[in-house]
Design a protein around this motif. Structure first.
Motif, short mmCIF file in Angstrom:
data_model
loop_
_atom_site.label_atom_id
_atom_site.label_comp_id
_atom_site.label_asym_id
_atom_site.label_seq_id
_atom_site.Cartn_x
_atom_site.Cartn_y
_atom_site.Cartn_z
N GLY A 130 0.82 -1.21 0.00
CA GLY A 130 0.00 0.00 0.00
C GLY A 130 0.85 1.26 0.00
O GLY A 130 0.52 2.26 -0.65
N LEU A 172 2.28 1.83 -3.51
CA LEU A 172 1.30 2.42 -4.43
C LEU A 172 1.13 3.91 -4.16
O LEU A 172 1.09 4.72 -5.10
CB LEU A 172 -0.04 1.71 -4.30
N SER A 194 -4.79 0.86 -6.33
CA SER A 194 -4.73 -0.57 -6.04
C SER A 194 -5.35 -1.35 -7.20
O SER A 194 -5.98 -0.78 -8.09
CB SER A 194 -5.49 -0.88 -4.75
#
Length: 115
Positions: free
Chosen positions: A11, A14, A21
């Motif tokens: 996460g 990203l 996602s």
């Protein structure tokens, strides 16, 4: 491989790279496909896939999609069932975008707040 991101969770990768996602990327492409059905395929393939309710008095956008009852759990994974709820929450300005490029720009900003 980016040196600063070694050992960090997915996460965080990203966010630092400015990417969505997998779920959001899939949703973005699904919404692009629905927009193409309505803009490019007027009276074509898209009319068989969705039940459309057009109301100016509805909350959100004026082009609402309807879904029928599901009798099997497997149908929840179908494209038409997966995209209806998200499409109905998109703002009117996004749905009535004059081109696919404009629609994509609006969806990018909208997805930052959705899901």
């Amino acid at each position: 491989m980016v040196k600063d991101l070694e050992g960090k969770p997915y996460g965080e990768w990203l966010r630092s790279l400015g990417l969505f996602s997998l779920e959001k990327r899939r949703l973005k492409e699904d919404l692009n496909a629905v927009y193409n059905f309505f803009v490019r395929e007027r009276g074509g393939v898209g009319t068989d896939l969705f039940s459309v309710v057009t109301k100016d008095r509805s909350q959100g956008n004026g082009l609402k999609l309807c879904q029928g009852r599901l009798r099997l759990d497997i149908r929840k994974r179908f494209f038409t069932q997966r995209v209806v709820g998200h499409w109905n929450r998109i703002p009117r300005e996004t749905v009535t975008a004059p081109s696919l490029l404009e629609f994509k720009k609006h969806v990018e900003t909208t997805l930052g707040h959705m899901v």
